[in-house]
Scaffold this motif. Structure first.
Motif, PDB file in Angstrom:
ATOM      1  N   SER A   1      30.687 -23.278   8.125  1.00 59.96           N
ATOM      2  CA  SER A   1      29.837 -23.049   6.862  1.00 59.96           C
ATOM      3  C   SER A   1      28.176 -23.592   7.585  1.00 59.96           C
ATOM      4  N   ASN A   2      28.457 -23.486   8.525  1.00 66.97           N
ATOM      5  CA  ASN A   2      26.733 -23.940   9.758  1.00 66.97           C
ATOM      6  C   ASN A   2      26.806 -23.011  10.248  1.00 66.97           C
ATOM      7  N   PRO A   3      26.380 -21.947  10.723  1.00 68.26           N
ATOM      8  CA  PRO A   3      25.440 -21.262  11.811  1.00 68.26           C
ATOM      9  C   PRO A   3      24.545 -21.360  12.291  1.00 68.26           C
ATOM     10  N   VAL A   4      23.484 -21.915  11.968  1.00 66.79           N
ATOM     11  CA  VAL A   4      22.436 -22.274  12.705  1.00 66.79           C
ATOM     12  C   VAL A   4      22.907 -23.527  13.748  1.00 66.79           C
ATOM     13  N   GLY A   5      22.332 -23.210  14.649  1.00 68.02           N
ATOM     14  CA  GLY A   5      22.787 -23.728  16.000  1.00 68.02           C
ATOM     15  C   GLY A   5      23.710 -23.609  16.775  1.00 68.02           C
ATOM     16  N   MET A   6      24.565 -22.503  16.057  1.00 66.70           N
ATOM     17  CA  MET A   6      25.667 -22.166  16.921  1.00 66.70           C
ATOM     18  C   MET A   6      25.533 -20.498  17.979  1.00 66.70           C
TER      19      MET A   6
ATOM     20  N   TYR B   1      20.391 -19.793   5.076  1.00 64.72           N
ATOM     21  CA  TYR B   1      20.853 -21.155   4.122  1.00 64.72           C
ATOM     22  C   TYR B   1      22.692 -20.874   3.436  1.00 64.72           C
ATOM     23  N   MET B   2      23.818 -20.836   4.999  1.00 72.03           N
ATOM     24  CA  MET B   2      24.569 -20.764   4.569  1.00 72.03           C
ATOM     25  C   MET B   2      25.848 -22.201   4.274  1.00 72.03           C
TER      26      MET B   2
ATOM     27  N   SER C   1      36.560 -30.399   8.908  1.00 71.79           N
ATOM     28  CA  SER C   1      35.690 -29.900   9.821  1.00 71.79           C
ATOM     29  C   SER C   1      35.321 -28.844  10.175  1.00 71.79           C
ATOM     30  N   SER C   2      37.156 -27.733   9.932  1.00 76.27           N
ATOM     31  CA  SER C   2      36.460 -26.317  10.552  1.00 76.27           C
ATOM     32  C   SER C   2      35.938 -25.457   9.441  1.00 76.27           C
ATOM     33  N   PHE C   3      36.130 -26.514   8.308  1.00 81.66           N
ATOM     34  CA  PHE C   3      35.099 -24.660   7.096  1.00 81.66           C
ATOM     35  C   PHE C   3      33.913 -25.679   6.833  1.00 81.66           C
TER      36      PHE C   3
ATOM     37  N   GLU D   1      30.376 -18.060  19.079  1.00 84.81           N
ATOM     38  CA  GLU D   1      30.400 -19.416  19.073  1.00 84.81           C
ATOM     39  C   GLU D   1      31.017 -19.476  17.194  1.00 84.81           C
ATOM     40  N   TRP D   2      29.950 -18.697  16.781  1.00 80.43           N
ATOM     41  CA  TRP D   2      30.388 -18.545  14.877  1.00 80.43           C
ATOM     42  C   TRP D   2      31.380 -18.009  14.260  1.00 80.43           C
ATOM     43  N   GLU D   3      31.384 -17.346  15.285  1.00 78.81           N
ATOM     44  CA  GLU D   3      32.362 -15.739  14.823  1.00 78.81           C
ATOM     45  C   GLU D   3      33.551 -16.427  14.648  1.00 78.81           C
ATOM     46  N   LYS D   4      33.786 -17.044  16.421  1.00 76.10           N
ATOM     47  CA  LYS D   4      35.143 -17.570  16.316  1.00 76.10           C
ATOM     48  C   LYS D   4      35.468 -18.294  15.839  1.00 76.10           C
TER      49      LYS D   4
END
Length: 623
Positions: A470-475, A540-541, A464-466, A479-482
């Motif tokens: 891998s999906n920064p879009v929408g964050m 595209y991550m 779930s963390s992975f 939040e994504w950096e953390k």
């Protein structure tokens, strides 16, 4: 019974803390005492006359240590079981019914209360303060005096006013009581006008001992205590209010003699186990004190770590910031740090704790929760040698290690630290910031064996963390950096052997793909300047993690306008792209999904690039 014995021993080891009032909600209570939130304070003279009274509006001051019997501590419903000294109006006011107070029990609460207080007053242990309060209360005019003092209010019929109907001029009593005025709790003290300062009754150690000695003589029936192994006065009524003053759940209870309580195995609860009154009181009081002092509570679930001597130890629910050392605050030094260097710093911090150890020191870990309002259970309990516990903490923080730069809360300044994330933050990475406390507490409990016993991190938490990292879009960026740094810590724990410092020697396929993605991200971000839009690398991550070769072609094509915009500066990035790309073997440049290692490569490469802040550093690399 191990947890009870450890709590009992903790109480015995901290007798100097008993009754110390420091404005906290919970102090280390004397035995035969509990706490209540008082609403009215009444002061009487040494001669037993009314002196003055006031409504207690300060919530911290309202928490009052009061003597308590077994019955009063667990009273409920229509049972008449008065506290020995301080109590509600229906118990302490002899004129309660004269002003419309309603009594719904067959017994008169005041009669039971005043007779019980009289028995204490006539014992050889009664203090002058108790005698003064009793002398006043037996007159039966408390409500009258409170009405005259404008503490209690009446309606036009001379009865207790149920609620204040006006918008203006609301008396303080209606702001502090949850129900009507009749539910107000009253505490008493003695005010001697000849003295500058009087010791408050509820803070007087002499008063504590007075009631303890008096009540101990009332406990006669003895049984074998399963905790101490001695024949002592036992109890079947055990304490509640464990997590807070409104908590009704009990850890030990056998008061239901109907239905299937004993399942035909026993005829009474004593055949199951007997616990002495002294042990029960001390163990529960120590538990309340420790929870208030250092426990973590998530959705009612208690996570508690303590030692009998109360010397400071790292908590399993803390993150690596508790081992923060000066170097990591400096970003330039953080970039050159290696896993060996970081581990040495954390080891030094742990050694500082170990230096204070005495032979036989123990650390106890306790997790509590209640499924109903009346019953609480021990979900997890371990008692460990403190040296072993510290070794496990060191192992956790030196293996699940990464550089984190997130705030604890939005008002806190960012302080980078290297170490393991807190279990609660792992829940953030796995389930997002909107995860319910119910979900969080379950994850925190699941992480305890990983920290204490060295078990593997559950696969679902890793995945779930992975996927979220891998999906920064929408964050949002923070939040994504953390999420990214926490996911890297978990993956590093699972894979092992990596550090924040970029590993330029590894030829691991997934790590190298992560480096490529980071270079593309920083290149485009550099070209965008103040434009805060998401880079193509981030957009595209998620697809890149699933189909790296195919997606890299798309990302590289999208980079061309940004490479043109950078001019000569682009040569450094192009050189780096070629260098990293050439390390990937031809047969490895395929669409096989990437493992978590690609996030480690992405983070470390990006982190190194962001340290090159001036043109000189980049031009030096080009040359």
């Amino acid at each position: 019974m191990g947890w009870l014995l450890d709590l009992y021993e903790t109480y015995e080891a901290n007798l100097n803390q008993v009754g110390n009032t420091t404005g906290q909600e919970m102090t280390l209570l004397p035995i035969s005492h509990t706490t209540q939130t008082a609403h009215i304070e009444v002061r009487v003279t040494p001669n037993g006359e009314f002196h003055s009274a006031n409504v207690i509006t300060d919530k911290n001051d309202a928490i009052t240590v009061i003597p308590a019997t077994e019955k009063s501590s667990s009273r409920s419903g229509k049972v008449v079981a008065p506290y020995p000294l301080h109590d509600k109006l229906m118990y302490v006011a002899g004129d309660f019914t004269e002003f419309g107070g309603e009594i719904k029990t067959s017994e008169n609460p005041f009669s039971v209360y005043i007779n019980q207080l009289k028995d204490w007053v006539e014992s050889p242990y009664a203090t002058d303060q108790v005698k003064s309060i009793y002398k006043y209360l037996q007159k039966g005019q408390l409500l009258k005096d409170l009405i005259n003092e404008k503490i209690i209010w009446l309606d036009e019929n001379g009865k207790l006013l149920s609620k204040w109907g006006k918008k203006e001029g609301k008396p303080p009593i209606f702001s502090v009581v949850a129900g009507g005025q009749e539910s107000a709790f009253v505490r008493f003290t003695v005010r001697d006008s000849s003295k500058t300062v009087d010791k408050k009754v509820w803070e007087d150690s002499g008063m504590y001992q007075s009631f303890i000695q008096y009540y101990n003589e009332k406990l006669e029936e003895k049984e074998l205590c399963y905790v101490t192994g001695k024949h002592l006065p036992y109890t079947e009524r055990h304490a509640n209010k464990i997590r807070n003053s409104a908590d009704k759940a009990k850890l030990i209870s056998a008061n239901d003699k109907n239905g299937f309580t004993y399942r035909g195995r026993f005829s009474d609860s004593k055949q199951v186990a007997t616990i002495s009154y002294d042990v029960s009181q001390k163990a529960h009081n120590a538990l309340k004190w420790l929870i208030n002092k250092q426990g973590k509570i998530i959705d009612g679930r208690v996570f508690l770590v303590w030692g009998n001597d109360l010397k400071e130890v790292p908590d399993i629910t803390d993150d690596g910031s508790i081992f923060a050392y000066d170097e990591i605050v400096n970003e330039q030094k953080a970039i050159v740090s290696t896993s060996q260097y970081d581990a040495e710093q954390i080891s030094r911090a742990i050694d500082g704790y170990k230096a204070k150890l005495a032979v036989g020191d123990k650390v106890h870990i306790l997790v509590l929760d209640s499924a109903t309002t009346g019953r609480m259970a021990v979900l997890y309990y371990r008692s460990l040698d403190k040296s072993y516990y510290l070794d496990k903490i060191k192992e956790w923080h030196t293996s699940c290690i990464w550089l984190h730069k997130y705030r604890k809360d939005t008002n806190e300044k960012i302080k980078p630290f290297i170490g393991a994330p807190a279990p609660r933050d792992i829940a953030f990475a796995a389930y997002g910031p909107k995860a319910s406390d119910k979900v969080i507490k379950e994850l925190v409990e699941r992480m305890i064996p990983c920290i204490v016993d060295g078990q593997k991190i559950p696969v679902d938490i890793l995945r779930s963390s992975f996927y979220r990292a891998s999906n920064p879009v929408g964050m949002k960026d923070w939040e994504w950096e953390k999420t990214l740094s926490i996911a890297c810590a978990l993956i590093n724990k699972s894979e092992g052997g990596y550090s924040v410092a970029l590993d330029k020697e590894t030829n691991d396929r997934d790590y190298l793909f992560g480096r490529l993605l980071a270079i593309a991200d920083v290149l485009e971000r550099h070209a965008l300047g103040d434009d805060k839009r998401a880079t193509n690398a981030r957009r595209y991550m998620n697809s890149f993690a699933q189909h790296p070769a195919r997606t890299w072609t798309t990302i590289q094509s999208a980079l061309q306008p940004y490479q043109a915009r950078l001019g000569e500066k682009v040569w450094y990035y192009n050189k780096l792209l070629d260098e990293v790309g050439s390390k990937i073997r031809l047969e490895d440049f395929n669409n096989k999904p990437l493992s978590g290692k690609y996030l480690l490569g992405f983070y470390s490469q990006r982190h190194e690039l962001y340290q090159k802040k001036d043109k000189k550093s980049i031009s030096n690399d080009i040359n």
